[in-house]
Design a protein around this motif. Structure first.
Motif, PDB file in Angstrom:
ATOM      1  N   LEU A 160      43.474  28.656  54.505  1.00  0.00           N
ATOM      2  CA  LEU A 160      42.320  27.655  53.509  1.00  0.00           C
ATOM      3  C   LEU A 160      41.656  27.958  52.810  1.00  0.00           C
ATOM      4  N   SER A 162      38.679  25.379  51.105  1.00  0.00           N
ATOM      5  CA  SER A 162      38.411  24.697  50.433  1.00  0.00           C
ATOM      6  C   SER A 162      37.132  23.705  50.773  1.00  0.00           C
ATOM      7  N   LEU A 178      47.734  25.293  59.659  1.00  0.00           N
ATOM      8  CA  LEU A 178      46.641  26.353  59.047  1.00  0.00           C
ATOM      9  C   LEU A 178      45.985  27.478  60.376  1.00  0.00           C
ATOM     10  N   ALA A 181      40.547  28.153  58.340  1.00  0.00           N
ATOM     11  CA  ALA A 181      39.684  27.528  57.853  1.00  0.00           C
ATOM     12  C   ALA A 181      38.185  27.602  56.898  1.00  0.00           C
ATOM     13  N   ALA A 211      39.660  19.428  61.779  1.00  0.00           N
ATOM     14  CA  ALA A 211      39.711  21.038  61.439  1.00  0.00           C
ATOM     15  C   ALA A 211      39.074  21.700  63.290  1.00  0.00           C
TER      16      ALA A 211
END
Ligand code: SF4
Length: 335
Positions: A160, A162, A178, A181, A211
């Motif tokens: 990801l 983002s 995921l 990221a 995360a």
């Protein structure tokens, strides 16, 4: 494509019939209240007669096999390609957006691509997986879930890229799917997020906290002269990330004038003092959008581990995820 039900929606009281219901979108911190026929701030979620429709589900604005370093991810399968797909729309309004033609404008409808087809395309490209990137992927949450589940099932990685502007419930649902990221931390000032980007800082910090314990996380800050380049702000960014994990790689990238900003671009000279500040707290801090080499050195003995020149990458003293000279474990996801 079959109609996909939207997630994280609440029906508000109807005036007369259910078709008049307003809908509250609970996906991102904006919590848009949508009357019949209206779309949310992101432009891709719409109240149609009391149902939340997703008119851009599976509409891909761009797709290409990119070096994973372009995301940027420097501690995740170095030197490999990742199939990268972009969408339309965004839930922030960054006046310096580098992809404004797909995030802030809707020039077309894109290529309708069911998740299974996206996964097939990534497999054909022999890439390590799929990166959801270019514009803001999180506002296409349902598509991300479906594609990430299918990619996992077919042995691919999910990445990801983002702004991290998502509520906690959907974040905890998506993050386990995921593998990596890269999240923008555009500033450490809530005023900047509020006045310039149309959002707020706190939800992004919360997303980063979530995360950091659930996937391989790298962070990017685009350095804009006069906006977010004070040493105090960099100290705050680095301290926050170091408290999560001092092994989180931080990319400080040069900004170029784009979209509504005409402020002069930043150079390596702008980055240099900020790199020093961040490196006092974090083990891996990289300049971005600069000429020359951007290498990974062992934070313990200084040995060259990975050499990068543009997107040319060579592995040196990195063996089985550790420094071959001193044996220090190097944080990341390595082959
Ligand atoms: S995802 Fe879109 S519609 Fe939903 S709250 Fe955020 S900006 Fe509004």
């Amino acid at each position: 494509m079959p109609v996909t039900p939207a997630l994280y929606v609440r029906q508000e009281a109807a005036e007369s019939s259910p078709e008049d219901s307003s809908l509250r979108c609970l996906l991102c911190p904006h919590s848009c209240l949508l009357q019949n026929g209206k779309s949310g701030i992101c432009g891709v979620r719409k109240n149609e007669h009391g149902d939340m429709s997703l008119p851009f589900y599976g509409h891909i604005s761009a797709a290409a096999a990119d070096p994973v370093e372009k995301k940027p991810l420097y501690h995740f399968f170095p030197g490999r390609n990742i199939f990268s797909a972009g969408f339309y729309g965004c839930n922030l309004r960054c006046p310096f957006c580098q992809n404004y033609h797909i995030s802030q404008q809707f020039p077309g409808e894109g290529q309708e691509t069911p998740p299974e087809e996206l996964v097939e395309a990534a497999l054909r490209e022999n890439s390590i997986g799929i990166a959801y990137t270019y514009s803001e992927p999180l506002i296409h949450f349902e598509y991300l879930l479906h594609s990430a589940q299918e990619a996992r099932r077919r042995g691919l990685k999910n990445v990801l890229v983002s702004n991290g502007y998502l509520n906690e419930a959907p974040a905890t649902r998506l993050l386990p799917l995921l593998d990596a990221a890269n999240i923008d931390l555009k500033s450490f000032s809530n005023d900047f997020y509020h006045n310039e980007l149309g959002g707020s800082l706190e939800p992004v910090l919360r997303f980063l906290e979530l995360a950091a314990t659930r996937t391989h996380l790298e962070v990017t800050t685009l350095i804009i002269p006069g906006k977010n380049d004070s040493p105090i702000e960099m100290e705050r960014i680095a301290t926050f990330l170091a408290d999560l994990n001092p092994d989180i790689p931080l990319h400080l990238s040069c900004y170029r004038p784009m979209y509504r900003y005409t402020i002069r671009g930043s150079t390596y000279q702008n980055l240099a003092p900020l790199l020093d500040t961040a490196r006092r707290k974090l083990r891996y801090v990289y300049p971005g959008n600069v000429p020359g080499e951007t290498n990974t050195l062992c934070p313990s003995c200084g040995e060259l581990l990975i050499r990068r020149q543009g997107y040319r990458v060579s592995l040196h003293a990195l063996k089985n995820g550790s420094c071959a000279k001193c044996g220090l474990h190097i944080a990341g996801v390595w082959e």
